[in-house]
Design a protein around this motif. Structure first.
Motif, short mmCIF file in Angstrom:
data_model
loop_
_atom_site.label_atom_id
_atom_site.label_comp_id
_atom_site.label_asym_id
_atom_site.label_seq_id
_atom_site.Cartn_x
_atom_site.Cartn_y
_atom_site.Cartn_z
N PHE A 169 0.83 -1.21 0.00
CA PHE A 169 0.00 0.00 0.00
C PHE A 169 0.86 1.26 0.00
O PHE A 169 0.63 2.19 -0.78
N VAL A 170 1.86 1.29 0.88
CA VAL A 170 2.71 2.48 0.99
C VAL A 170 3.48 2.72 -0.32
O VAL A 170 3.58 3.86 -0.80
N SER A 171 4.00 1.66 -0.90
CA SER A 171 4.79 1.83 -2.13
C SER A 171 3.91 2.26 -3.30
O SER A 171 4.27 3.18 -4.05
N MET A 172 2.76 1.62 -3.46
CA MET A 172 1.90 1.95 -4.60
C MET A 172 1.29 3.34 -4.44
O MET A 172 1.34 4.15 -5.37
N PHE A 173 0.73 3.62 -3.27
CA PHE A 173 0.13 4.94 -3.07
C PHE A 173 1.20 6.02 -3.00
O PHE A 173 0.98 7.14 -3.48
N GLY A 174 2.35 5.70 -2.41
CA GLY A 174 3.43 6.68 -2.37
C GLY A 174 3.91 7.06 -3.75
O GLY A 174 4.18 8.23 -4.03
N LEU B 163 2.13 6.93 -6.47
CA LEU B 163 1.06 7.75 -7.05
C LEU B 163 1.14 9.19 -6.56
O LEU B 163 0.99 10.14 -7.34
N VAL B 164 1.39 9.36 -5.26
CA VAL B 164 1.46 10.72 -4.69
C VAL B 164 2.65 11.48 -5.26
O VAL B 164 2.53 12.66 -5.62
N VAL B 165 3.81 10.82 -5.35
CA VAL B 165 5.00 11.49 -5.87
C VAL B 165 4.79 11.96 -7.30
O VAL B 165 5.08 13.12 -7.65
N ILE B 166 4.25 11.08 -8.14
CA ILE B 166 4.02 11.45 -9.55
C ILE B 166 2.99 12.56 -9.65
O ILE B 166 3.18 13.56 -10.38
N ASP B 167 1.88 12.43 -8.91
CA ASP B 167 0.82 13.43 -8.98
C ASP B 167 1.28 14.77 -8.43
O ASP B 167 0.96 15.83 -8.98
N LEU B 168 2.04 14.73 -7.34
CA LEU B 168 2.49 15.98 -6.72
C LEU B 168 3.50 16.71 -7.60
O LEU B 168 3.48 17.94 -7.69
N LEU B 169 4.38 15.96 -8.24
CA LEU B 169 5.34 16.59 -9.14
C LEU B 169 4.65 17.28 -10.32
O LEU B 169 5.10 18.33 -10.79
N GLU B 170 3.54 16.70 -10.79
CA GLU B 170 2.83 17.28 -11.93
C GLU B 170 1.91 18.42 -11.54
O GLU B 170 1.62 19.30 -12.36
N ASN B 171 1.43 18.44 -10.29
CA ASN B 171 0.39 19.38 -9.91
C ASN B 171 0.76 20.26 -8.72
O ASN B 171 -0.12 20.87 -8.11
N GLY C 213 -4.67 12.67 2.00
CA GLY C 213 -5.28 11.84 3.04
C GLY C 213 -6.63 11.30 2.59
O GLY C 213 -6.93 10.10 2.79
N PHE C 214 -7.45 12.16 1.97
CA PHE C 214 -8.72 11.69 1.42
C PHE C 214 -8.50 10.73 0.26
O PHE C 214 -9.19 9.71 0.13
N GLN C 215 -7.52 11.03 -0.59
CA GLN C 215 -7.25 10.17 -1.74
C GLN C 215 -6.78 8.78 -1.30
O GLN C 215 -7.01 7.79 -2.00
N ALA C 216 -6.13 8.69 -0.14
CA ALA C 216 -5.69 7.38 0.36
C ALA C 216 -6.88 6.49 0.66
O ALA C 216 -6.83 5.26 0.44
N ILE C 217 -7.97 7.08 1.17
CA ILE C 217 -9.17 6.31 1.46
C ILE C 217 -9.81 5.78 0.18
O ILE C 217 -10.21 4.62 0.09
N PHE C 218 -9.87 6.65 -0.84
CA PHE C 218 -10.42 6.21 -2.13
C PHE C 218 -9.51 5.18 -2.80
O PHE C 218 -9.99 4.24 -3.44
N PHE C 219 -8.21 5.35 -2.65
CA PHE C 219 -7.26 4.40 -3.23
C PHE C 219 -7.42 3.02 -2.60
O PHE C 219 -7.37 2.00 -3.28
N LEU C 220 -7.60 2.99 -1.28
CA LEU C 220 -7.80 1.71 -0.60
C LEU C 220 -9.07 1.02 -1.10
O LEU C 220 -9.09 -0.20 -1.27
N ASP C 221 -10.11 1.79 -1.35
CA ASP C 221 -11.36 1.20 -1.84
C ASP C 221 -11.17 0.61 -3.24
O ASP C 221 -11.71 -0.47 -3.54
#
Length: 376
Positions: free
Chosen positions: A23-28, A30-38, A63-71
């Motif tokens: 979870f940490v690696s996959m969501f992390g 995603l966050v790194v790529i998304d944050l660099l772009e936005n 934090g909210f996106q982590a909940i949706f990602f888990l779903d």
């Protein structure tokens, strides 16, 4: 027996560790790529509020996106973690002592089945409790709650025949800017009227008061409308003379991405919407199909676990690489079957209950057939 129970705890800890790392690696990533772009969007909407406010907005958004990602990815991460644990334990030979002691393979790996059930339960709680409360955050742009303004998609109330539209929708505040409600004639008013308000705020049903929209600073005023007897039950005066309350079952989430927003409702809200006469036949059918698939989703997660186990620890195995490939292919076929049945149910080609439960029957039969391949 004490040794088996100790191994059970060890197996559960290993699964939990791999799942957390996954979870940490996959969501992390995603966050790194998304944050660099936005990152520029976060900075632009921070309004020079300072570095601490910027960090809070970023943490709140992801934090909210982590909940949706888990779903969305919870089921896939469960299977990835299960395959990883089985590969690691077979490579290290940790299953052999228990098998040599006469413990059946299914008993040895029973904690992994329990782990799949636990994760499925967590996903159900996440879907029923957390996601309905923060559903508006799924559509937020980067930069905070104030950026959750979206275009309104016009909605027609099939019960009262009222058309609802507006300029902008604030999901977090459940509010329509420059709202426009069209009252039909002759069911509600003598002549068709267009109510225009600076904003409309959704109010839930409580204390005997019906659900609906409070139109503020509306024109024309309620005393200027030629309301019928049924219209007086739907169009009510507000607390102020310039306000009007319109009773309707149409909620805020239906005014934006109405073909997919219902997936973030709780089961109780889905049942209320299915029973409501305010929705058309097609909308109700999609809700019924989604409700059936929501009921069978935990069962499908457990069936997927039961498919993986015999394929990863089968007798006369040609190797872990081949076993992993066969397992991936089997799960891919199962995924195609589930998606095909979902399409048949939502497209009204097959009854929604049959379309939802058919993958359970096929997957359960398949898992039972594969159980004979497990190593003993």
């Amino acid at each position: 027996m004490f040794g088996v129970l100790t191994f059970d705890r060890y197996l559960l800890r290993s699964f939990s560790h791999v799942f957390l790392v996954c979870f940490v690696s996959m969501f992390g990533l995603l966050v790194v790529i998304d944050l660099l772009e936005n990152l520029d969007d976060f900075i632009a909407k921070n309004n020079e509020a300072g570095q601490s406010a910027l960090v809070q907005n970023i943490l709140r958004f992801y934090g909210f996106q982590a909940i949706f990602f888990l779903d969305r990815a919870g089921s896939a991460m469960t299977l990835i973690s299960l395959v990883t644990v089985l590969i690691l334990f077979q490579r290290s030979g940790e299953l052999h002592p228990l098998l040599a002691a006469g413990v059946p393979m299914y008993r040895v790996l029973l904690p992994l089945v329990y782990a799949g059930v636990i994760v499925s339960g967590v996903l159900v709680v996440n879907q029923e409790v957390l996601i309905p409360r923060i559903a508006y955050a799924a559509y937020e742009s980067r930069g905070g709650a104030s950026s959750s303004d979206v275009q309104v998609e016009p909605v027609y109330d099939y019960a009262s025949r009222i058309s609802i539209n507006g300029r902008r929708l604030q999901l977090a505040d459940r509010m329509i800017e420059s709202a426009e409600f069209v009252l039909p004639a002759p069911s509600i008013v003598g002549e068709m009227k267009r109510l225009q308000a600076t904003r409309a705020i959704h109010r839930s049903a409580r204390d005997g008061h019906p659900a609906g929209w409070l139109l503020e600073d509306v024109t024309p005023r309620v005393h200027e409308l030629q309301l019928t007897d049924s219209g007086r039950e739907i169009v009510l005066p507000g607390e102020r003379p310039e306000d009007i309350f319109v009773v309707t079952a149409v909620t805020c989430d239906q005014l934006y991405k109405k073909n997919s927003s219902y997936t973030m409702l709780s089961t109780q809200e889905l049942l209320k919407r299915i029973r409501s006469p305010a929705f058309g036949v097609m909308s109700t059918h999609r809700l019924v199909a989604h409700l059936h698939f929501r009921f069978v989703e935990p069962l499908l997660n457990v069936i997927a676990v039961l498919l993986v186990i015999p394929l990863m620890v089968r007798r006369e195995s040609p190797g872990l690489v081949v076993d992993s490939a066969v397992c991936a292919g089997t799960l891919a076929v199962m995924f195609v079957v589930i998606q095909g049945c979902m399409y048949l149910g939502q497209a009204r080609i097959a009854p929604p209950d049959l379309a939802a439960w058919l993958p359970v029957v096929l997957g359960g039969t398949w898992a039972a057939w594969l159980s004979g391949l497990i190593r003993t």
